[in-house]
Design a protein around this motif. Structure first.
Motif, short mmCIF file in Angstrom:
data_model
loop_
_atom_site.label_atom_id
_atom_site.label_comp_id
_atom_site.label_asym_id
_atom_site.label_seq_id
_atom_site.Cartn_x
_atom_site.Cartn_y
_atom_site.Cartn_z
N SER A 189 36.23 34.84 44.00
CA SER A 189 36.67 34.01 43.91
C SER A 189 38.24 33.32 43.96
CB SER A 189 36.22 32.61 43.20
OG SER A 189 37.25 31.50 42.41
N PRO A 190 39.13 32.89 43.92
CA PRO A 190 41.17 33.38 43.41
C PRO A 190 41.32 32.39 41.99
CG PRO A 190 40.46 30.83 45.00
CD PRO A 190 39.18 31.99 44.79
N TYR A 191 39.70 32.17 41.42
CA TYR A 191 40.06 32.33 40.13
C TYR A 191 39.53 33.40 39.45
CZ TYR A 191 41.04 27.10 41.31
OH TYR A 191 42.33 26.41 42.32
N PHE A 192 38.88 34.41 39.76
CA PHE A 192 38.22 35.11 39.10
C PHE A 192 39.27 36.56 38.85
CE2 PHE A 192 35.81 39.43 39.06
CZ PHE A 192 34.57 38.81 38.79
N PHE A 193 39.65 37.04 37.49
CA PHE A 193 40.24 37.66 37.18
C PHE A 193 39.32 38.46 35.80
CE2 PHE A 193 42.23 33.91 37.68
CZ PHE A 193 43.16 34.31 38.57
N ALA A 194 37.84 38.50 35.74
CA ALA A 194 37.22 39.59 34.59
C ALA A 194 37.52 41.26 35.66
CB ALA A 194 36.17 38.96 34.81
N TYR A 195 36.66 41.58 34.89
CA TYR A 195 36.46 42.96 35.00
C TYR A 195 37.58 43.95 35.68
CZ TYR A 195 31.47 41.36 34.08
OH TYR A 195 30.84 40.69 33.83
N PHE A 196 37.22 43.79 37.73
CA PHE A 196 38.53 44.20 38.01
C PHE A 196 37.94 43.82 39.94
CE2 PHE A 196 34.01 47.19 37.28
CZ PHE A 196 33.84 46.86 38.43
N PRO A 197 38.91 43.87 40.58
CA PRO A 197 39.42 43.41 41.77
C PRO A 197 37.32 43.87 42.86
CG PRO A 197 41.08 44.82 41.41
CD PRO A 197 40.04 45.11 40.42
N THR A 198 37.28 42.84 43.33
CA THR A 198 36.63 43.58 44.25
C THR A 198 36.31 43.34 45.81
OG1 THR A 198 33.92 43.72 45.02
CG2 THR A 198 34.16 42.24 44.25
N ALA A 199 36.44 43.88 46.66
CA ALA A 199 36.87 43.65 47.89
C ALA A 199 35.61 43.08 49.18
CB ALA A 199 37.85 44.74 48.85
N ASN A 200 35.97 42.33 50.24
CA ASN A 200 35.18 41.87 51.53
C ASN A 200 35.91 41.62 52.31
OD1 ASN A 200 35.12 39.64 50.67
ND2 ASN A 200 33.12 39.20 50.65
N SER A 201 35.12 41.46 53.33
CA SER A 201 36.34 41.16 54.35
C SER A 201 34.91 40.96 56.03
CB SER A 201 37.62 42.06 54.98
OG SER A 201 36.74 43.65 55.77
N TYR A 202 35.23 40.17 57.00
CA TYR A 202 34.78 39.95 57.92
C TYR A 202 34.19 41.03 58.65
CZ TYR A 202 35.75 35.48 56.32
OH TYR A 202 35.74 33.61 56.23
N PRO A 203 35.21 41.57 58.69
CA PRO A 203 35.34 43.21 59.64
C PRO A 203 33.79 44.12 58.77
CG PRO A 203 37.13 43.28 60.14
CD PRO A 203 37.04 42.10 58.73
N SER A 204 34.19 44.00 57.55
CA SER A 204 32.98 44.92 56.73
C SER A 204 32.26 44.35 56.75
CB SER A 204 33.92 44.64 56.03
OG SER A 204 33.04 44.72 54.46
N MET A 205 32.14 43.34 56.33
CA MET A 205 30.44 42.42 56.40
C MET A 205 29.98 42.90 57.97
SD MET A 205 30.49 38.73 54.51
CE MET A 205 32.69 38.79 55.01
#
Ligand SMILES: *Cc1c(COP(=O)(O)O)cnc(C)c1O
Length: 315
Positions: free
Chosen positions: A73-89
């Motif tokens: 979520s663009p409102y997530f600022f906790a812990y650390f960033p995590t990623a994904n993307s359509y190609p990765s899925m």
């Protein structure tokens, strides 16, 4: 589910996922549930009779999503960033289909070779020293671990084995237990909690070195602990340097700490879990200077390089 239903459900799932990600900012980023919320909502044991696919999918919005923390979520600022993307899925889907198991070359040659070549690509992007790359017949080479926490533990266990073998080669009467009792590892007091945990799992002392006013581990503080511990009969064997601490993105002084590790025959592991991706940019690569002193290096493409958990690259 047969192939024709899979085709239909698969397309529905792709729509569900695309809708989820397109609408993610309208969801509550942190769930409004109490611990234990889930158990009363589902049967206490597996049902004897099947449920319809629609019912099960319905449970995702009814039961699961209300308990999800939406890391992307663009409102997530906790812990650390995590990623994904359509190609990765999409790639994850293909891996599921192949049931990719790569514990040895023969278990799936393409799996082993692709991993080795891609980790060389990544290593070259970071401009890791040649010793870290597999090349055509190198001694180096990277592997994908599940997480940075796992990578630190693997490095610690390797370092532990190495020091035990070295000391036993010199004094064969020394037992492993006698050596382990004296081993001591170091990390900065800003290191990720998984570093301390690696010490607990590995059964060795882990000492946290006080960081300086920039939250960096410096030579003087490491030396002080080292000399005190050696004088007390302990055996320093392992140091974790963090490049980009989770709390505030501070950097341990690799150029100071690295030579000490080499002189003292201590294994130096670099935890660059989230900041590591930035070293690809020429303007940030200097933050990795001193990597040539390290025995192992790790960062998480699943944090900043658009691949979903879990993909932790370790050399
Ligand atoms: C995120 C992070 C970790 C833990 O990463 P996992 O892959 O979740 O285990 C470790 N060290 C640092 C510096 C981190 O930022």
């Amino acid at each position: 589910m047969n192939a024709s239903e899979f085709r239909r459900r698969g397309k529905e799932m792709v729509d569900y996922v695309a809708n989820y990600l397109e609408g993610i900012e309208s969801r509550l980023v942190y769930p409004d549930v109490e611990p234990g919320y889930l158990r009363p909502l589902i049967p206490s044991s597996a049902p004897e009779e099947p449920e319809t696919y629609e019912d099960i999918i319905g449970d995702i919005e009814r039961i699961i999503m209300p308990g999800v923390t939406h890391w992307n979520s663009p409102y997530f600022f906790a812990y650390f960033p995590t990623a994904n993307s359509y190609p990765s899925m999409l790639a994850d889907m293909l891996c599921g289909a192949i049931s990719c198991i790569g514990f040895s070359w023969a278990a799936s040659p393409a799996c082993t070779e692709l991993e080795t070549v891609m980790l060389d690509w990544l290593g070259k992007m970071l401009r890791l020293p040649d010793a870290f790359l597999a090349g055509n017949a190198g001694m180096g080479g990277g592997v994908i671990q599940g997480s940075a926490s796992e990578a630190t533990l693997v490095a610690l266990l390797a370092a532990r084995t190495k020091v035990i073998r070295r000391l036993q080669a010199a004094s064969p009467e020394l037992t492993q237990a006698a050596i382990m009792e004296k081993l001591v590892a170091y990390a900065s007091d800003q290191a990720h909690s998984s570093v301390e945990r690696a010490g607990l799992i590995g059964g060795v002392r882990m000492k946290l070195i006080p960081s300086d006013s920039n939250f960096a581990m410096r030579a003087s503080a490491l030396r002080e602990a080292l000399e005190r511990d050696k004088a007390a009969g302990l055996i320093p064997f392992f140091v974790v340097a963090t490049l980009g601490t989770t709390n505030c993105c501070s950097f341990d002084s690799l150029l100071e700490v690295g030579p000490i590790c080499n002189q003292e025959e201590m294994w130096l592991h670099i935890d660059a879990a989230y900041a590591g991706s930035a070293f690809i940019c020429p303007e940030f690569r200097h933050l990795l200077d001193g990597v040539e002193f390290a025995d192992s290096f790790n960062f998480n493409p699943h944090k900043w390089l658009l691949v979903n958990f879990d993909c932790s690259a370790m050399w």
